[in-house]
Design a protein around this motif. Structure first.
Motif, PDB file in Angstrom:
ATOM      1  N   LYS A 109       0.839  -1.210   0.000  1.00 37.08           N
ATOM      2  CA  LYS A 109       0.000   0.000   0.000  1.00 37.08           C
ATOM      3  C   LYS A 109       0.866   1.250   0.000  1.00 37.08           C
ATOM      4  O   LYS A 109       0.594   2.231  -0.707  1.00 37.08           O
ATOM      5  CB  LYS A 109      -0.916   0.004   1.221  1.00 37.08           C
ATOM      6  CG  LYS A 109      -1.890   1.192   1.250  1.00 37.08           C
ATOM      7  CD  LYS A 109      -2.789   1.126   2.454  1.00 37.08           C
ATOM      8  CE  LYS A 109      -3.813   2.269   2.414  1.00 37.08           C
ATOM      9  NZ  LYS A 109      -3.194   3.605   2.270  1.00 37.08           N
ATOM     10  N   GLY A 112       2.287   1.830  -3.392  1.00 36.28           N
ATOM     11  CA  GLY A 112       1.268   2.375  -4.293  1.00 36.28           C
ATOM     12  C   GLY A 112       1.057   3.857  -4.072  1.00 36.28           C
ATOM     13  O   GLY A 112       0.945   4.634  -5.033  1.00 36.28           O
ATOM     14  N   ASP A 113       1.013   4.233  -2.775  1.00 33.92           N
ATOM     15  CA  ASP A 113       0.836   5.670  -2.455  1.00 33.92           C
ATOM     16  C   ASP A 113       2.019   6.498  -2.965  1.00 33.92           C
ATOM     17  O   ASP A 113       1.830   7.590  -3.515  1.00 33.92           O
ATOM     18  CB  ASP A 113       0.696   5.848  -0.937  1.00 33.92           C
ATOM     19  CG  ASP A 113      -0.611   5.272  -0.400  1.00 33.92           C
ATOM     20  OD1 ASP A 113      -1.539   5.058  -1.212  1.00 33.92           O
ATOM     21  OD2 ASP A 113      -0.687   5.032   0.818  1.00 33.92           O
ATOM     22  N   GLU A 115       4.057   5.719  -5.412  1.00 35.02           N
ATOM     23  CA  GLU A 115       4.047   5.741  -6.879  1.00 35.02           C
ATOM     24  C   GLU A 115       3.048   6.778  -7.401  1.00 35.02           C
ATOM     25  O   GLU A 115       3.285   7.423  -8.438  1.00 35.02           O
ATOM     26  CB  GLU A 115       3.721   4.357  -7.427  1.00 35.02           C
ATOM     27  CG  GLU A 115       4.882   3.375  -7.261  1.00 35.02           C
ATOM     28  CD  GLU A 115       4.511   1.954  -7.655  1.00 35.02           C
ATOM     29  OE1 GLU A 115       3.283   1.676  -7.752  1.00 35.02           O
ATOM     30  OE2 GLU A 115       5.423   1.130  -7.858  1.00 35.02           O
ATOM     31  N   ASP A 116       1.945   6.947  -6.655  1.00 31.89           N
ATOM     32  CA  ASP A 116       0.992   8.007  -7.020  1.00 31.89           C
ATOM     33  C   ASP A 116       1.639   9.387  -6.876  1.00 31.89           C
ATOM     34  O   ASP A 116       1.405  10.283  -7.693  1.00 31.89           O
ATOM     35  CB  ASP A 116      -0.254   7.929  -6.128  1.00 31.89           C
ATOM     36  CG  ASP A 116      -1.132   6.734  -6.465  1.00 31.89           C
ATOM     37  OD1 ASP A 116      -0.985   6.184  -7.588  1.00 31.89           O
ATOM     38  OD2 ASP A 116      -1.972   6.351  -5.620  1.00 31.89           O
ATOM     39  N   VAL A 117       2.451   9.538  -5.820  1.00 35.89           N
ATOM     40  CA  VAL A 117       3.164  10.802  -5.613  1.00 35.89           C
ATOM     41  C   VAL A 117       4.128  11.055  -6.774  1.00 35.89           C
ATOM     42  O   VAL A 117       4.223  12.175  -7.300  1.00 35.89           O
ATOM     43  CB  VAL A 117       3.940  10.782  -4.282  1.00 35.89           C
ATOM     44  CG1 VAL A 117       4.858  12.004  -4.178  1.00 35.89           C
ATOM     45  CG2 VAL A 117       2.980  10.752  -3.103  1.00 35.89           C
ATOM     46  N   LEU A 119       3.892   9.974  -9.838  1.00 36.30           N
ATOM     47  CA  LEU A 119       3.121  10.347 -11.025  1.00 36.30           C
ATOM     48  C   LEU A 119       2.664  11.802 -10.957  1.00 36.30           C
ATOM     49  O   LEU A 119       2.710  12.532 -11.946  1.00 36.30           O
ATOM     50  CB  LEU A 119       1.904   9.421 -11.169  1.00 36.30           C
ATOM     51  CG  LEU A 119       2.207   7.970 -11.584  1.00 36.30           C
ATOM     52  CD1 LEU A 119       0.929   7.139 -11.561  1.00 36.30           C
ATOM     53  CD2 LEU A 119       2.826   7.940 -12.983  1.00 36.30           C
ATOM     54  N   GLU A 120       2.213  12.220  -9.770  1.00 33.30           N
ATOM     55  CA  GLU A 120       1.744  13.599  -9.605  1.00 33.30           C
ATOM     56  C   GLU A 120       2.895  14.581  -9.821  1.00 33.30           C
ATOM     57  O   GLU A 120       2.735  15.618 -10.487  1.00 33.30           O
ATOM     58  CB  GLU A 120       1.144  13.761  -8.211  1.00 33.30           C
ATOM     59  CG  GLU A 120       0.465  15.115  -7.948  1.00 33.30           C
ATOM     60  CD  GLU A 120       1.430  16.167  -7.417  1.00 33.30           C
ATOM     61  OE1 GLU A 120       1.203  17.363  -7.676  1.00 33.30           O
ATOM     62  OE2 GLU A 120       2.417  15.770  -6.773  1.00 33.30           O
ATOM     63  N   GLU A 123       3.804  14.812 -13.493  1.00 32.66           N
ATOM     64  CA  GLU A 123       2.862  15.652 -14.240  1.00 32.66           C
ATOM     65  C   GLU A 123       3.173  17.128 -14.048  1.00 32.66           C
ATOM     66  O   GLU A 123       3.148  17.915 -15.004  1.00 32.66           O
ATOM     67  CB  GLU A 123       1.431  15.342 -13.788  1.00 32.66           C
ATOM     68  CG  GLU A 123       0.930  13.981 -14.235  1.00 32.66           C
ATOM     69  CD  GLU A 123      -0.449  13.658 -13.680  1.00 32.66           C
ATOM     70  OE1 GLU A 123      -0.962  14.471 -12.876  1.00 32.66           O
ATOM     71  OE2 GLU A 123      -1.006  12.604 -14.037  1.00 32.66           O
TER      72      GLU A 123
END
Length: 247
Positions: A109, A112-113, A115-117, A119-120, A123
């Motif tokens: 988990k 995953g969190d 990896e979201d950071v 990606l953000e 961007e």
């Protein structure tokens, strides 16, 4: 003061050349390229400030992305070690086994969190990079316009300065033929009268102040000897008599 009529006429030639020099100086100061360059330079300064801000943002995002990717890698390595330990069968205690499985799930988990950071941040970095590219192109465009305007201004300078040099030389030659005392008075008056020290008396009017002379003043001028240097009663400039004076 007395001066030959021909010398007084030549003084008008000096005045005409001085007026031309004033016009050339004004033209040089008033070239439209001055305002154009000033406006473009202000735009360029603002764009460069925005570009620096965008580059700083991109650099900050790059560091943030590197840190986030390192965090992901650390969690991934730890999860891999725990998974290897679980798969090895070395953990036999039900309690320890449950704890290890829980930690693996928690790490998954966390990964995953993170990896979201990543990606953000990627961007935001991409948006900053696009902004840097856009601003870089705009800076180059405005700089090109400044270079063009500067080239046009310098070409105009060269032309004006060339004519100024020519008129100045002609002025020196003509002024040298005017008596020194008359020229000194003219230069003094010119300094106090907006660049006009001598004017033609035309149709009973002073061409310096554009005022028609009074009858009494005209009578005095009419009675004056041809070599007498007369002055305008209104503005004080040297009045040069010609066949068009209306006397």
């Amino acid at each position: 003061m007395n001066a030959a009529p021909a010398d007084q006429i030549r003084l008008l030639d000096v005045q005409a050349l001085d007026v031309r020099l004033q016009q050339l100086a004004h033209k040089r100061r008033s070239l439209p390229e001055h305002a154009e360059i000033e406006s473009l330079t202000k735009d360029l300064t603002q764009l460069r400030d925005l570009l620096v801000a965008a580059q700083t943002e991109e650099s900050d995002c790059a560091r943030e992305q590197t840190k986030a990717e390192q965090d992901v890698d650390q969690v991934r390595q730890r999860a891999a070690r725990d998974q290897k330990r679980l798969d090895s069968g070395a953990v036999t205690s039900p309690k320890d086994l449950s704890s290890l499985q829980h930690e693996i799930a928690s790490l998954a988990k966390r990964q995953g969190d993170l990896e979201d950071v990543v990606l953000e941040v990627m961007e935001r970095r991409e948006a900053a990079q696009e902004r840097v590219t856009e601003l870089t192109e705009r800076v180059a465009s405005v700089q090109s316009k400044i270079d063009d305007a500067t080239g046009r201004r310098d070409a105009a300078f060269e032309e004006i300065d060339g004519e100024t040099a020519s008129v100045t030389k002609e002025r020196e030659l003509v002024a040298a033929s005017v008596p020194a005392d008359l020229l000194k008075l003219y230069d003094k008056l010119r300094g106090h009268q907006g660049g006009i020290g001598a004017a033609k008396l035309y149709a009973r009017s002073c061409q310096g102040c554009r005022q028609e002379l009074a009858i009494t003043e005209l009578s005095e001028i009419r009675a004056a000897a041809p070599d007498t240097v007369v002055r305008c009663e209104n503005c004080g400039r040297i009045l040069v008599r010609t066949a068009e004076s209306g006397l």
